[in-house]
Design a protein around this motif. Structure first.
Motif, mmCIF file in Angstrom:
data_model
loop_
_atom_site.group_PDB
_atom_site.id
_atom_site.type_symbol
_atom_site.label_atom_id
_atom_site.label_comp_id
_atom_site.label_asym_id
_atom_site.label_seq_id
_atom_site.Cartn_x
_atom_site.Cartn_y
_atom_site.Cartn_z
ATOM 1 N N LEU A 114 10.206 -39.502 -33.354
ATOM 2 C CA LEU A 114 9.190 -40.783 -33.295
ATOM 3 C C LEU A 114 10.102 -41.889 -32.462
ATOM 4 O O LEU A 114 11.197 -42.151 -33.326
ATOM 5 C CB LEU A 114 8.851 -40.923 -34.639
ATOM 6 C CG LEU A 114 7.909 -42.147 -34.784
ATOM 7 C CD1 LEU A 114 6.585 -42.063 -33.901
ATOM 8 C CD2 LEU A 114 7.626 -42.345 -36.059
ATOM 9 N N SER A 115 9.555 -42.408 -31.679
ATOM 10 C CA SER A 115 10.346 -43.490 -31.075
ATOM 11 C C SER A 115 9.495 -44.249 -30.169
ATOM 12 O O SER A 115 8.188 -43.882 -29.966
ATOM 13 C CB SER A 115 11.351 -42.887 -30.153
ATOM 14 O OG SER A 115 10.691 -42.046 -28.927
ATOM 15 N N HIS A 116 9.743 -45.349 -29.825
ATOM 16 C CA HIS A 116 9.177 -46.281 -28.776
ATOM 17 C C HIS A 116 8.763 -45.368 -27.803
ATOM 18 O O HIS A 116 7.616 -45.516 -27.149
ATOM 19 C CB HIS A 116 9.813 -47.585 -28.405
ATOM 20 C CG HIS A 116 10.060 -48.449 -29.458
ATOM 21 N ND1 HIS A 116 10.912 -48.363 -30.627
ATOM 22 C CD2 HIS A 116 9.306 -49.580 -29.638
ATOM 23 C CE1 HIS A 116 10.899 -49.428 -31.190
ATOM 24 N NE2 HIS A 116 10.063 -50.220 -30.961
ATOM 25 N N ASP A 117 9.905 -44.679 -26.903
ATOM 26 C CA ASP A 117 9.403 -43.760 -26.030
ATOM 27 C C ASP A 117 8.165 -42.828 -26.157
ATOM 28 O O ASP A 117 7.412 -42.440 -25.372
ATOM 29 C CB ASP A 117 10.532 -42.940 -25.185
ATOM 30 C CG ASP A 117 11.526 -44.075 -24.777
ATOM 31 O OD1 ASP A 117 11.338 -45.172 -24.310
ATOM 32 O OD2 ASP A 117 12.792 -43.557 -24.826
ATOM 33 N N SER A 118 8.122 -42.143 -27.403
ATOM 34 C CA SER A 118 7.216 -41.159 -27.568
ATOM 35 C C SER A 118 5.663 -41.675 -27.890
ATOM 36 O O SER A 118 4.844 -41.190 -27.412
ATOM 37 C CB SER A 118 7.549 -40.257 -28.766
ATOM 38 O OG SER A 118 7.678 -40.810 -29.835
ATOM 39 N N VAL A 119 5.748 -43.066 -28.407
ATOM 40 C CA VAL A 119 4.475 -43.658 -28.600
ATOM 41 C C VAL A 119 3.971 -43.912 -27.202
ATOM 42 O O VAL A 119 2.617 -44.013 -27.148
ATOM 43 C CB VAL A 119 4.804 -44.949 -29.478
ATOM 44 C CG1 VAL A 119 3.277 -45.592 -29.488
ATOM 45 C CG2 VAL A 119 5.108 -44.359 -31.062
ATOM 46 N N ARG A 120 4.822 -44.528 -26.267
ATOM 47 C CA ARG A 120 4.353 -44.851 -25.212
ATOM 48 C C ARG A 120 3.451 -43.782 -24.234
ATOM 49 O O ARG A 120 2.726 -44.121 -23.570
ATOM 50 C CB ARG A 120 5.534 -45.519 -24.071
ATOM 51 C CG ARG A 120 5.716 -46.899 -24.391
ATOM 52 C CD ARG A 120 6.767 -47.533 -23.339
ATOM 53 N NE ARG A 120 7.997 -47.001 -23.571
ATOM 54 C CZ ARG A 120 9.064 -47.707 -24.087
ATOM 55 N NH1 ARG A 120 8.983 -48.879 -24.804
ATOM 56 N NH2 ARG A 120 10.172 -46.948 -24.204
ATOM 57 N N ILE A 121 4.100 -42.532 -24.410
ATOM 58 C CA ILE A 121 3.049 -41.364 -23.918
ATOM 59 C C ILE A 121 2.502 -40.567 -24.896
ATOM 60 O O ILE A 121 1.831 -39.483 -24.568
ATOM 61 C CB ILE A 121 4.068 -40.624 -23.139
ATOM 62 C CG1 ILE A 121 5.269 -40.100 -23.970
ATOM 63 C CG2 ILE A 121 5.054 -41.441 -22.001
ATOM 64 C CD1 ILE A 121 6.059 -39.142 -23.233
ATOM 65 N N ASP A 122 1.989 -40.950 -25.822
ATOM 66 C CA ASP A 122 1.346 -40.357 -26.914
ATOM 67 C C ASP A 122 -0.327 -40.485 -26.652
ATOM 68 O O ASP A 122 -1.116 -40.921 -27.200
ATOM 69 C CB ASP A 122 1.289 -41.058 -28.420
ATOM 70 C CG ASP A 122 0.908 -40.125 -29.503
ATOM 71 O OD1 ASP A 122 0.329 -38.880 -29.332
ATOM 72 O OD2 ASP A 122 0.587 -40.602 -30.688
ATOM 73 N N VAL A 123 -0.512 -39.981 -25.414
ATOM 74 C CA VAL A 123 -2.042 -40.157 -24.714
ATOM 75 C C VAL A 123 -2.199 -38.553 -24.149
ATOM 76 O O VAL A 123 -1.355 -37.813 -23.598
ATOM 77 C CB VAL A 123 -1.855 -40.859 -23.780
ATOM 78 C CG1 VAL A 123 -3.575 -41.072 -23.167
ATOM 79 C CG2 VAL A 123 -1.474 -42.407 -24.054
ATOM 80 N N ALA A 124 -3.630 -38.225 -24.642
ATOM 81 C CA ALA A 124 -3.951 -36.968 -23.982
ATOM 82 C C ALA A 124 -5.335 -37.003 -23.292
ATOM 83 O O ALA A 124 -6.173 -38.008 -23.869
ATOM 84 C CB ALA A 124 -3.904 -35.884 -25.064
ATOM 85 N N LEU A 125 -5.597 -36.118 -22.365
ATOM 86 C CA LEU A 125 -7.057 -36.212 -21.712
ATOM 87 C C LEU A 125 -7.351 -34.823 -22.058
ATOM 88 O O LEU A 125 -6.665 -33.877 -21.759
ATOM 89 C CB LEU A 125 -7.039 -36.284 -20.400
ATOM 90 C CG LEU A 125 -6.600 -37.649 -19.916
ATOM 91 C CD1 LEU A 125 -6.577 -37.895 -18.162
ATOM 92 C CD2 LEU A 125 -7.718 -38.916 -20.376
ATOM 93 N N LEU A 126 -8.732 -34.664 -22.436
ATOM 94 C CA LEU A 126 -9.259 -33.579 -22.815
ATOM 95 C C LEU A 126 -10.670 -33.005 -21.808
ATOM 96 O O LEU A 126 -11.279 -34.143 -21.798
ATOM 97 C CB LEU A 126 -10.051 -33.243 -24.301
ATOM 98 C CG LEU A 126 -8.744 -33.708 -25.313
ATOM 99 C CD1 LEU A 126 -9.385 -33.866 -26.615
ATOM 100 C CD2 LEU A 126 -7.428 -32.736 -24.918
ATOM 101 N N ARG A 127 -10.729 -31.974 -21.279
ATOM 102 C CA ARG A 127 -11.805 -31.714 -20.257
ATOM 103 C C ARG A 127 -12.821 -30.885 -20.953
ATOM 104 O O ARG A 127 -12.505 -29.920 -22.052
ATOM 105 C CB ARG A 127 -11.352 -30.774 -19.132
ATOM 106 C CG ARG A 127 -12.425 -30.463 -18.271
ATOM 107 C CD ARG A 127 -12.626 -31.168 -17.092
ATOM 108 N NE ARG A 127 -11.573 -31.288 -16.079
ATOM 109 C CZ ARG A 127 -11.524 -32.630 -15.469
ATOM 110 N NH1 ARG A 127 -12.389 -33.421 -15.201
ATOM 111 N NH2 ARG A 127 -10.213 -32.465 -14.530
ATOM 112 N N LEU A 128 -14.123 -31.520 -20.770
ATOM 113 C CA LEU A 128 -15.276 -30.868 -21.722
ATOM 114 C C LEU A 128 -15.803 -29.595 -20.861
ATOM 115 O O LEU A 128 -15.827 -29.481 -19.832
ATOM 116 C CB LEU A 128 -16.284 -31.703 -22.001
ATOM 117 C CG LEU A 128 -15.959 -32.925 -22.757
ATOM 118 C CD1 LEU A 128 -17.201 -33.868 -22.700
ATOM 119 C CD2 LEU A 128 -15.278 -32.652 -24.080
#
Length: 271
Positions: A114-128
């Protein structure tokens, strides 16, 4: 400079409630209440946990990367183990679709510290696997331009309200630094991956995604990230790694010398 103690919403089990926020929250429990919010849905992950996700295209859901990673093993969940249930209310979804593809930033890793760096890229895209028609749910756009003021809103599922969307009509941006956005929205179990929405003209647009909870002095706050760049990178990953269509093979049937389109074939007798 932001000086905080971060606590990641791992396992989707945080408690970051504040009593003053409860009066500003409203459950969206019927079709009329849901109008304009149908693109927000619950992401059911296996049989044990859930997050919140938001449609940004007919076949694409935005959520947090840690929602797509098993906190016990550090490995990504199989896409087929995740289901998006748009506008879920009292057990009924306006549309439901399995996931066929998950895109996470390659630097996120399986169990990032857990860090500022990991939060900055804590994003996901999901394809339906099945696009949801615009007539059922109108996807949200990502926020563009400068945000006027500090008022935002959030709609999500959570502990004790997992069967209906709850919308907090007004909460506040506290700070924006180092690629992070701090806000005082009332987030709880299941709020992971929720979109932080800011008004752009008459429409709400996605400014950030709920990633973590921490403290700012004695105050409990939520954390999201600036989305500029990261979503474009994930879309590029999706295009690169898109599942290839499976070739289908059909056995030719013995016929009368004509194809279904009326084309003639030469027979052994020269006809």
């Amino acid at each position: 400079m932001i000086r905080v103690l971060l606590s990641l919403i791992l396992g989707l089990c945080i408690l970051a409630t504040t009593s003053h926020a409860q009066a500003n929250k409203r459950k969206l429990t019927d079709r009329d209440d849901l109008y304009g919010w149908e693109a927000i849905g619950r992401l059911d992950i296996g049989d044990e946990s859930f997050c919140t996700g938001t449609l940004i295209a007919q076949d694409m859901v935005l959520t947090a990367a840690h929602c797509a990673v098993d906190g016990r093993t550090g490995k990504a969940f199989a896409p087929e183990d995740i289901t998006f249930r748009a506008g879920l209310s009292n057990g009924n979804a306006l549309a439901e679709s399995r996931i066929t593809q998950v895109a996470i930033h390659p630097s996120y890793g399986s169990k990032p510290p857990l860090s500022h760096d990991s939060v900055r890229i804590d994003v996901a895209l999901l394809r339906l696997d099945k696009p949801i028609p615009y007539s059922v749910a109108d996807p949200f756009a990502l926020y563009s331009g400068r945000v006027l003021g500090n008022e935002v809103s959030i709609a999500s599922y959570g502990r004790g309200r997992s069967e209906a969307i709850t919308r907090e009509r007004s909460c506040r941006i506290i700070d924006r630094q180092q690629g992070l956005i701090l806000f005082d929205c009332d987030i709880t179990f299941g709020s992971s991956g929720s979109a932080i929405l800011a008004k752009n003209g008459s429409r709400w647009q996605i400014l950030s995604v709920v990633s973590a909870v921490g403290t700012n002095g004695n105050r409990k706050v939520g954390f999201g990230m600036e989305l500029d760049g990261i979503v474009s990178e994930l879309k590029a990953i999706m295009r690169r790694d898109a599942p290839q269509p499976k070739a289908s093979i059909r056995r030719l049937q013995v016929g009368s010398g004509k194809s279904g389109s009326g084309a003639k074939f030469i027979s052994s007798g020269g006809g």
